[in-house]
Design a protein around this motif. Structure first.
Motif, PDB file in Angstrom:
ATOM      1  N   THR A 585       0.806  -1.225   0.000  1.00 27.37           N
ATOM      2  CA  THR A 585       0.000   0.000   0.000  1.00 27.37           C
ATOM      3  C   THR A 585       0.836   1.271   0.000  1.00 27.37           C
ATOM      4  O   THR A 585       0.647   2.131  -0.880  1.00 27.37           O
ATOM      5  N   PRO A 586       1.779   1.482   0.943  1.00 27.46           N
ATOM      6  CA  PRO A 586       2.491   2.774   0.941  1.00 27.46           C
ATOM      7  C   PRO A 586       3.330   2.982  -0.309  1.00 27.46           C
ATOM      8  O   PRO A 586       3.560   4.123  -0.716  1.00 27.46           O
ATOM      9  N   GLN A 587       3.771   1.892  -0.942  1.00 25.40           N
ATOM     10  CA  GLN A 587       4.587   2.009  -2.147  1.00 25.40           C
ATOM     11  C   GLN A 587       3.813   2.605  -3.307  1.00 25.40           C
ATOM     12  O   GLN A 587       4.404   3.145  -4.252  1.00 25.40           O
ATOM     13  N   ARG A 588       2.508   2.492  -3.285  1.00 23.75           N
ATOM     14  CA  ARG A 588       1.698   2.943  -4.407  1.00 23.75           C
ATOM     15  C   ARG A 588       1.328   4.422  -4.316  1.00 23.75           C
ATOM     16  O   ARG A 588       0.644   4.937  -5.196  1.00 23.75           O
ATOM     17  N   PHE A 589       1.746   5.090  -3.260  1.00 21.30           N
ATOM     18  CA  PHE A 589       1.426   6.505  -3.075  1.00 21.30           C
ATOM     19  C   PHE A 589       2.645   7.383  -3.337  1.00 21.30           C
ATOM     20  O   PHE A 589       3.772   7.024  -2.994  1.00 21.30           O
ATOM     21  N   LEU A 590       2.409   8.563  -3.934  1.00 19.66           N
ATOM     22  CA  LEU A 590       3.366   9.652  -3.860  1.00 19.66           C
ATOM     23  C   LEU A 590       3.161  10.346  -2.518  1.00 19.66           C
ATOM     24  O   LEU A 590       2.018  10.551  -2.099  1.00 19.66           O
ATOM     25  N   TRP A 591       4.245  10.734  -1.859  1.00 21.20           N
ATOM     26  CA  TRP A 591       4.174  11.410  -0.562  1.00 21.20           C
ATOM     27  C   TRP A 591       4.702  12.827  -0.759  1.00 21.20           C
ATOM     28  O   TRP A 591       5.896  13.026  -0.991  1.00 21.20           O
ATOM     29  N   LEU A 592       3.818  13.833  -0.693  1.00 18.18           N
ATOM     30  CA  LEU A 592       4.206  15.210  -0.966  1.00 18.18           C
ATOM     31  C   LEU A 592       3.764  16.117   0.171  1.00 18.18           C
ATOM     32  O   LEU A 592       2.635  16.024   0.663  1.00 18.18           O
ATOM     33  N   SER A 593       4.643  17.007   0.580  1.00 19.42           N
ATOM     34  CA  SER A 593       4.410  17.838   1.767  1.00 19.42           C
ATOM     35  C   SER A 593       3.506  19.037   1.455  1.00 19.42           C
ATOM     36  O   SER A 593       3.592  19.633   0.373  1.00 19.42           O
ATOM     37  N   THR A 594       2.691  19.391   2.437  1.00 19.35           N
ATOM     38  CA  THR A 594       1.830  20.576   2.310  1.00 19.35           C
ATOM     39  C   THR A 594       2.532  21.839   2.801  1.00 19.35           C
ATOM     40  O   THR A 594       1.927  22.907   2.827  1.00 19.35           O
ATOM     41  N   LEU A 595       3.795  21.722   3.202  1.00 17.86           N
ATOM     42  CA  LEU A 595       4.584  22.881   3.619  1.00 17.86           C
ATOM     43  C   LEU A 595       5.736  23.080   2.645  1.00 17.86           C
ATOM     44  O   LEU A 595       6.299  22.115   2.122  1.00 17.86           O
ATOM     45  N   LEU A 723       9.840  11.753  -7.503  1.00 19.83           N
ATOM     46  CA  LEU A 723       9.926  10.580  -6.634  1.00 19.83           C
ATOM     47  C   LEU A 723      10.978  10.763  -5.544  1.00 19.83           C
ATOM     48  O   LEU A 723      10.811  10.260  -4.433  1.00 19.83           O
ATOM     49  N   ARG A 724      12.044  11.482  -5.850  1.00 18.20           N
ATOM     50  CA  ARG A 724      13.035  11.740  -4.799  1.00 18.20           C
ATOM     51  C   ARG A 724      12.445  12.618  -3.698  1.00 18.20           C
ATOM     52  O   ARG A 724      12.701  12.402  -2.525  1.00 18.20           O
ATOM     53  N   ARG A 725      11.622  13.591  -4.096  1.00 19.29           N
ATOM     54  CA  ARG A 725      10.951  14.392  -3.068  1.00 19.29           C
ATOM     55  C   ARG A 725       9.979  13.512  -2.280  1.00 19.29           C
ATOM     56  O   ARG A 725       9.879  13.603  -1.055  1.00 19.29           O
ATOM     57  N   SER A 726       9.258  12.645  -2.994  1.00 15.89           N
ATOM     58  CA  SER A 726       8.332  11.720  -2.330  1.00 15.89           C
ATOM     59  C   SER A 726       9.078  10.808  -1.361  1.00 15.89           C
ATOM     60  O   SER A 726       8.635  10.588  -0.234  1.00 15.89           O
ATOM     61  N   ASP A 727      10.224  10.274  -1.790  1.00 17.26           N
ATOM     62  CA  ASP A 727      11.011   9.395  -0.917  1.00 17.26           C
ATOM     63  C   ASP A 727      11.402  10.118   0.367  1.00 17.26           C
ATOM     64  O   ASP A 727      11.341   9.552   1.465  1.00 17.26           O
ATOM     65  N   ALA A 728      11.817  11.382   0.223  1.00 15.78           N
ATOM     66  CA  ALA A 728      12.269  12.141   1.387  1.00 15.78           C
ATOM     67  C   ALA A 728      11.115  12.407   2.355  1.00 15.78           C
ATOM     68  O   ALA A 728      11.267  12.277   3.569  1.00 15.78           O
ATOM     69  N   VAL A 729       9.954  12.785   1.810  1.00 13.99           N
ATOM     70  CA  VAL A 729       8.799  13.048   2.678  1.00 13.99           C
ATOM     71  C   VAL A 729       8.347  11.759   3.357  1.00 13.99           C
ATOM     72  O   VAL A 729       8.037  11.742   4.556  1.00 13.99           O
TER      73      VAL A 729
END
Length: 835
Positions: A585-595, A723-729
């Motif tokens: 499940t978490p692998q299928r999401f992009l993770w992007l910050s709201t700040l 994706l690198r930004r997603s990985d970091a978040v």
């Protein structure tokens, strides 16, 4: 403001149009007298030549113009005549001619392609009833061909504007939404009658006063505000790096960078220094082999003034200029020292780090998969986040991305989270029969999931609202809330009671879950199918589920639906997603910050919404497919409301529109997949779907930027930055959860320790009470009325009480129950009240 009028410049350029055999000095003299600052260019090329004497160069250096290239430009006729004669003597023919944009008092728009030229023309003619030809480029350029003779630029031109307005800021080059580039400084452009192999430069239009283009003035001033905010952010980032290095010392990779200057690394691999600095002062170097220009690359080091260079431990990047670098360096423009050495050795980054002793060779390779600069992305796994310059390069890489960032900043929203929702909105307008090619396995869906990460009140709702306004020109797509797994299925198809036929409700939808708690609460219900259904939906698989009543079990076939999902995630509430990592499940999401820490302090002007008409043009909206005209509402009990023109049955598509993916990308994906078979892959468990995720993002960026969804290497490279930004978040969220785990473990340990102490105290108290009772019994005997020495008392109480006799006697003496009687070699102890 320039000293001469634009009419003088226009007249001087117009006088060049009659030339056919290359420039003459009489023409160059006319340009200089009209206000142009001229520099000479090697015949047939765009390469500047500096033919000043050492004395002339030293004189210019005292006025801050000691460099080459642009620094040799002048409007002095006597100097130009000397330089011209030297050039003719050197080359045996007249040189080409260019003008220095800033010193000539110009703003120049450079359009490389015909569509970029047309975009500038439409802007210049806005509100006027005139054909595009009425706003011709000042100079039409000959275009450019690659080594194979293929035209890579054609139909372009330069639009010259003479600066006749007060207080116009000088800004770095920036691109218009249509792709043309605006320059006000640090730039030269060739002018007629210069000639290259592809053809001549020709005068086709006028030098226009800048005051006639208020739209351009507004864009320049807006760019100046962005530059100022960027400068502040860079200064803060540099200060933070310096403070960190002073307080913590350099990381292992930073220390390695400090110890290995570019000159040493490049000479080892047969690069040759030219002895000439670039405009930033860093050395220009030539790659091994034959090259038309000696400027193969610029090796940036500590102290570099280039705004686009991010320094880490005295290590700027090697910026590749040549189209023919060593094969090990093909496909990338910028290389850190570590990346350069690893590539030249044929090592992976992990192998390089181990070989140089920068990490322990027993470290899990997955834990350092992104540790290129030895930096961690928060308290989670080691992840290399984007540098400020990499982030700037990403947003500046296309007009659409620049528009996203400016629009987000104008609404005080994070560009990253706004981009995530924008990509969802774009993808949701693409019919489900449009798929990615079967590079590994079968055809892949474009369905996209995004987590918008921030604490409560940190802008998730603001990001969604901003993105929806930014994409307001898109056609209708249903927006639904999150529900059960069955609810996801019924978003696209339902069955009437008593029927075994699935009827189509819609074929595309955007699902919004403002709080991850809503999703995880559904997931934690007994027998919940939501996470499993979402995993299948991301892949575009069948969404059927079993139910004893077949009429309540709609079947939604593979690739018959388009789903985009965005979820608001508070870092501390994301545990349920990571607990389903084994399921994927978490692998299928992009993770992007709201700040966004780079958001400017000053207000940013709001640009127009994105122009996404090309999506509607390619895939016109069918209201019977999008759900805008429903056969019936989502509540299957409601009656039919709109008749269909077909039978409404939901069927698996029989024909597909397969997007194109560039061959180098296909090769990379296949190579990475084979590495898994050979057990050589270094992806962590959370990166199992990274290649497909990157391909989805690349296709979405292609659509966002006006393309067809076909994926080029440029889109693929930009998707890697996302994706690198997603990985970091994601790593930062993991860090928060790990911190929670640590605190919980500490609290448990503390509670356990306190319980042990309490238990020990209770045990000790019981032992003391039992020993006290035994002492009273022994000393209460008549024969011991005079008391007993401690040694004999210990013997009398028995072995079960001897361990506690000393502290019990001390306690009883202090409590007044025993009295110490002096005498003999040792005192005796007797009960109070006895003789």
């Amino acid at each position: 403001m320039m000293d001469t009028s634009y009419n003088d410049m226009d007249a001087a350029l117009a006088g060049l149009s009659a030339a056919s055999d290359g420039p003459t000095f009489a023409q160059v003299k006319a340009l200089a007298r009209a206000g142009f600052h001229v520099l000479l260019i090697k015949p047939g090329t765009k390469e500047p030549v500096d033919l000043r004497t050492d004395r002339e160069r030293a004189h210019d250096a005292r006025t801050g113009r000691g460099g080459s290239g642009l620094y040799s430009s002048t409007n002095r006729v006597d100097r130009l005549e000397n330089l011209w004669d030297r050039a003719v003597a050197k080359f045996g023919q007249e040189p080409n001619v260019a003008v220095d944009v800033e010193r000539s008092g110009l703003v120049v728009i450079d359009a490389d392609q015909a569509d970029e030229t047309a975009d500038v023309q439409r802007r210049g003619l806005a509100g006027a009833d005139a054909p595009l030809e009425a706003y011709a480029p000042t100079v039409t350029t000959p275009g450019a061909q690659d080594a194979a003779g293929k035209w890579v630029h054609s139909g372009g031109g330069h639009f010259h504007f003479a600066v006749d307005v007060e207080d116009l800021p000088l800004v770095k080059s920036f691109k218009l939404p249509g792709g043309a580039e605006v320059s006000t400084k640090d730039r030269y452009v060739l002018i007629p009658p210069s000639v290259r192999n592809e053809g001549p430069y020709t005068v086709t239009g006028h030098v226009r006063p800048l005051s006639s283009a208020p739209w351009l003035i507004d864009l320049i001033r807006a760019q100046a505000e962005t530059d100022e905010a960027d400068t502040t952010a860079r200064a803060q980032a540099a200060q933070d790096r310096t403070q960190r290095r002073e307080s913590e010392g350099p990381s292992s990779v930073e220390a390695w960078n400090d110890a290995h200057p570019w000159e040493e690394l490049l000479l080892e691999h047969d690069w040759t220094p030219t002895g000439k600095p670039d405009n930033c002062g860093c050395p220009i170097v030539t790659a091994p082999g034959d090259h038309a220009s000696p400027k193969s690359a610029t090796a940036h080091e500590d102290g570099c003034t280039n705004r686009r260079v991010d320094l880490e431990g005295a290590s700027g990047p090697l910026h590749i200029w040549t189209d023919h670098p060593p094969v090990e360096l093909e496909g990338r423009e910028r290389w850190t020292k570590a990346q350069f050495v690893a590539a030249m050795r044929g090592q992976t980054m992990e192998e390089f780090l181990v070989a140089e002793g920068l990490v322990d060779d027993e470290v899990d390779p997955a834990a350092m998969a992104f540790a290129v600069n030895g930096e961690a992305g928060g308290k989670g796994p080691v992840v290399r986040d984007l540098t400020v310059d990499e982030e700037e390069a990403f947003w500046a890489s296309s007009a659409a991305l620049e528009r996203v960032r400016q629009f987000a900043w104008s609404r005080s929203a994070s560009p990253w989270s706004v981009l995530g929702v924008v990509l969802c909105e774009v993808v949701a307008r693409v019919p489900p029969h449009v798929v990615l090619p079967p590079i590994v396995g079968g055809a892949a869906s474009l369905n996209l999931f995004v987590n918008l990460v921030g604490a409560s009140g940190e802008g998730k709702g603001k990001s969604v609202a901003t993105a929806e306004d930014l994409t307001s020109g898109l056609s209708y797509a249903a927006h639904k809330g999150i529900g059960s797994g069955e609810g996801i299925t019924k978003t696209f198809g339902v069955r009437k009671k008593g029927s075994q036929v699935t009827l189509r409700v819609r074929d595309r939808a955007v699902v919004d879950s403002p709080e991850v708690d809503t999703l995880t609460a559904v997931a934690e219900r007994k027998a919940s199918t939501i996470l499993g259904q979402l995993r299948k939906a991301w892949s575009g698989e069948d969404l059927s589920f079993n139910n004893a009543d077949e009429s309540r079990s709609p079947e939604v076939p593979k690739h018959s639906y388009r789903l985009a999902l965005h979820v608001g995630v508070q870092p501390g509430r994301a545990r349920a997603l990571f607990e389903d990592a084994d399921g994927g499940t978490p692998q299928r999401f992009l993770w992007l910050s709201t700040l966004d820490p780079l958001i400017p302090d000053a207000d940013v002007p709001e640009p127009p919404p994105l122009d996404l008409a090309h999506i509607e043009k390619r895939w016109p909206t069918d209201p019977f497919l999008t759900g805008e005209a429903l056969l019936f509402a989502d509540d299957e009990e409601e009656e039919e409301s709109t008749p269909r023109r077909d039978d409404g049955v939901l069927r698996k598509p029989t024909t597909f529109e397969v997007l194109e993916v560039a061959q180098p990308i296909r090769d990379t994906i296949r190579r990475n997949d084979k590495a898994k078979h050979w057990r050589k892959a270094t992806d962590s468990a959370l990166d199992g779907h990274r290649g497909l995720q990157r391909l989805k993002v690349a296709a979405a960026l292609s659509l966002l930027e006006g393309g067809t969804g076909n994926v080029t290497v440029d889109h693929w490279d930009r998707a890697e930055l996302v994706l690198r930004r997603s990985d970091a978040v994601r790593a930062q969220v993991q860090g928060v959860l790990q911190d929670q785990d640590r605190k919980a473990a500490e609290a448990r340990a503390k509670r356990n320790a306190e319980a042990e102490v309490a238990k020990d105290r209770a045990t000790q108290g019981l032992k003391l009470a039992q020993t006290r009772k035994r002492v009273h019994k022994v000393l209460g005997k008549p024969e011991h009325a005079d008391g007993l020495p401690l040694g004999k008392l210990r013997a009398e109480v028995g072995s079960a009480y001897r361990d506690h006799i000393n502290e019990t006697v001390d306690f009883l003496v202090e409590a007044g129950e025993l009295v110490e009687v002096p005498g003999g070699k040792a005192p005796k102890y007797r009960l109070v009240g006895t003789a």
